[in-house]
Scaffold this motif. Structure first.
Motif, PDB file in Angstrom:
ATOM      1  N   ILE A 160       0.841  -1.210   0.000  1.00 25.49           N
ATOM      2  CA  ILE A 160       0.000   0.000   0.000  1.00 25.49           C
ATOM      3  C   ILE A 160       0.870   1.251   0.000  1.00 25.49           C
ATOM      4  O   ILE A 160       0.614   2.203  -0.747  1.00 25.49           O
ATOM      5  CB  ILE A 160      -0.949  -0.002   1.209  1.00 25.49           C
ATOM      6  CG1 ILE A 160      -1.949  -1.163   1.115  1.00 25.49           C
ATOM      7  CG2 ILE A 160      -1.710   1.326   1.289  1.00 25.49           C
ATOM      8  CD1 ILE A 160      -2.826  -1.321   2.339  1.00 25.49           C
ATOM      9  N   PHE A 161       1.925   1.263   0.832  1.00 22.16           N
ATOM     10  CA  PHE A 161       2.826   2.418   0.864  1.00 22.16           C
ATOM     11  C   PHE A 161       3.511   2.614  -0.486  1.00 22.16           C
ATOM     12  O   PHE A 161       3.665   3.750  -0.960  1.00 22.16           O
ATOM     13  CB  PHE A 161       3.875   2.244   1.961  1.00 22.16           C
ATOM     14  CG  PHE A 161       3.375   2.516   3.351  1.00 22.16           C
ATOM     15  CD1 PHE A 161       2.502   3.553   3.596  1.00 22.16           C
ATOM     16  CD2 PHE A 161       3.800   1.747   4.427  1.00 22.16           C
ATOM     17  CE1 PHE A 161       2.032   3.824   4.880  1.00 22.16           C
ATOM     18  CE2 PHE A 161       3.348   2.001   5.717  1.00 22.16           C
ATOM     19  CZ  PHE A 161       2.459   3.040   5.932  1.00 22.16           C
ATOM     20  N   ALA A 162       3.940   1.509  -1.115  1.00 25.34           N
ATOM     21  CA  ALA A 162       4.589   1.604  -2.427  1.00 25.34           C
ATOM     22  C   ALA A 162       3.616   2.137  -3.472  1.00 25.34           C
ATOM     23  O   ALA A 162       3.972   2.971  -4.310  1.00 25.34           O
ATOM     24  CB  ALA A 162       5.134   0.237  -2.841  1.00 25.34           C
ATOM     25  N   ALA A 174      -4.850  11.216  -3.667  1.00 24.47           N
ATOM     26  CA  ALA A 174      -5.106   9.778  -3.630  1.00 24.47           C
ATOM     27  C   ALA A 174      -3.954   9.048  -2.937  1.00 24.47           C
ATOM     28  O   ALA A 174      -4.176   8.104  -2.162  1.00 24.47           O
ATOM     29  CB  ALA A 174      -5.304   9.247  -5.052  1.00 24.47           C
ATOM     30  N   GLY A 175      -2.727   9.486  -3.218  1.00 27.19           N
ATOM     31  CA  GLY A 175      -1.577   8.886  -2.553  1.00 27.19           C
ATOM     32  C   GLY A 175      -1.613   9.096  -1.049  1.00 27.19           C
ATOM     33  O   GLY A 175      -1.330   8.179  -0.272  1.00 27.19           O
ATOM     34  N   CYS A 180      -2.952   6.995   4.601  1.00 26.56           N
ATOM     35  CA  CYS A 180      -3.851   6.975   5.768  1.00 26.56           C
ATOM     36  C   CYS A 180      -4.464   5.596   5.967  1.00 26.56           C
ATOM     37  O   CYS A 180      -4.572   5.100   7.095  1.00 26.56           O
ATOM     38  CB  CYS A 180      -4.948   8.016   5.604  1.00 26.56           C
ATOM     39  SG  CYS A 180      -4.356   9.725   5.564  1.00 26.56           S
ATOM     40  N   CYS A 181      -4.861   4.955   4.858  1.00 27.43           N
ATOM     41  CA  CYS A 181      -5.452   3.608   4.943  1.00 27.43           C
ATOM     42  C   CYS A 181      -4.434   2.606   5.473  1.00 27.43           C
ATOM     43  O   CYS A 181      -4.761   1.739   6.293  1.00 27.43           O
ATOM     44  CB  CYS A 181      -5.950   3.162   3.578  1.00 27.43           C
ATOM     45  SG  CYS A 181      -7.382   4.093   2.974  1.00 27.43           S
ATOM     46  N   THR A 185      -3.677  -0.481   9.359  1.00 26.23           N
ATOM     47  CA  THR A 185      -3.346  -1.903   9.455  1.00 26.23           C
ATOM     48  C   THR A 185      -2.503  -2.200  10.691  1.00 26.23           C
ATOM     49  O   THR A 185      -2.476  -3.327  11.181  1.00 26.23           O
ATOM     50  CB  THR A 185      -2.591  -2.379   8.204  1.00 26.23           C
ATOM     51  OG1 THR A 185      -1.348  -1.660   8.100  1.00 26.23           O
ATOM     52  CG2 THR A 185      -3.407  -2.156   6.945  1.00 26.23           C
ATOM     53  N   TYR A 186      -1.808  -1.172  11.200  1.00 26.86           N
ATOM     54  CA  TYR A 186      -0.983  -1.334  12.392  1.00 26.86           C
ATOM     55  C   TYR A 186      -1.597  -0.667  13.617  1.00 26.86           C
ATOM     56  O   TYR A 186      -0.955  -0.588  14.663  1.00 26.86           O
ATOM     57  CB  TYR A 186       0.404  -0.718  12.162  1.00 26.86           C
ATOM     58  CG  TYR A 186       1.348  -1.589  11.374  1.00 26.86           C
ATOM     59  CD1 TYR A 186       1.929  -2.707  11.960  1.00 26.86           C
ATOM     60  CD2 TYR A 186       1.668  -1.283  10.055  1.00 26.86           C
ATOM     61  CE1 TYR A 186       2.813  -3.506  11.247  1.00 26.86           C
ATOM     62  CE2 TYR A 186       2.547  -2.083   9.331  1.00 26.86           C
ATOM     63  CZ  TYR A 186       3.116  -3.191   9.937  1.00 26.86           C
ATOM     64  OH  TYR A 186       3.997  -3.979   9.230  1.00 26.86           O
TER      65      TYR A 186
END
Length: 202
Positions: A160-162, A174-175, A180-181, A185-186
């Motif tokens: 996701i970060f990439a 959008a990036g 943020c999304c 996850t953590y």
């Protein structure tokens, strides 16, 4: 010997806590109050700073939370753990700089892409630190399915970060949204990890 190992692990935690506290302090210093204007409307142009600060603060809080729980599995500190922690903290220390840049440029493409790239580096370093910490946990402390969940989560977050880094070049908003999304996850360590590390010692 166990006392020495415990003390060393505690020193690692204390050093990490101190570095993270300094990073947060540096980030707070970027919050500049409006000059010569005592109205609430003067705060409106500062929204990019507020948004970027909020996300970065949440991110650093999540780092501390996960780091804290990982250290429950550390029975002794190895050179690999120490250097892995140093590398991880180094990339985290870049967050205030990238946060200030995206705030001052109102989330322009290049700053958001760099922001995402820093997150990629932080996540890679965290994955190494996590693996080294998990190596010291036996099967009763950390079942194999939990290890698989952690590896899967790390891979998904890294992707996701990439994607956010690449997306930011064409669509910075959008990036930024992808970043943020990925943070969520953590947000909470695996429930199984919370259960194991919080149970009373016998």
């Amino acid at each position: 010997m166990q006392v020495e190992h415990k003390t060393t692990a505690e020193r690692l935690a204390l050093f990490s806590d101190a570095v993270i506290a300094v990073i947060i302090t540096i980030m707070v210093l970027e919050l500049k109050a409006p000059e010569e204007n005592a109205t609430f409307s003067a705060l409106l142009p500062l929204w990019p700073t507020a948004v970027s600060y909020l996300i970065s603060y949440l991110f650093i809080a999540i780092i501390w939370l996960n780091h804290h729980h990982l250290l429950h599995f550390v029975k002794y500190v190895t050179p690999g753990l120490i250097w892995g922690n140093f590398v991880h903290l180094f990339f985290v220390s870049l967050v205030p700089f990238t946060t200030a840049w995206i705030a001052r440029t109102h989330l322009a493409s290049a700053p958001v892409a760099l922001y995402a790239a820093v997150f990629v580096c932080i996540d890679l370093a965290y994955c190494v630190f996590e693996r080294l910490a998990f190596e010291q946990a036996d099967a009763s402390e950390l079942p194999e399915h939990v290890r698989r969940m952690a590896r899967r989560r790390s891979l998904i977050t890294l992707m996701i970060f990439a994607a956010a880094m690449l997306c930011a070049m064409a669509a910075p908003w959008a990036g930024f949204a992808l970043i943020c999304c990925a943070l969520f996850t953590y947000l909470v360590p695996e429930l199984r990890i919370l259960h194991v590390t919080d149970k009373p010692q016998t």
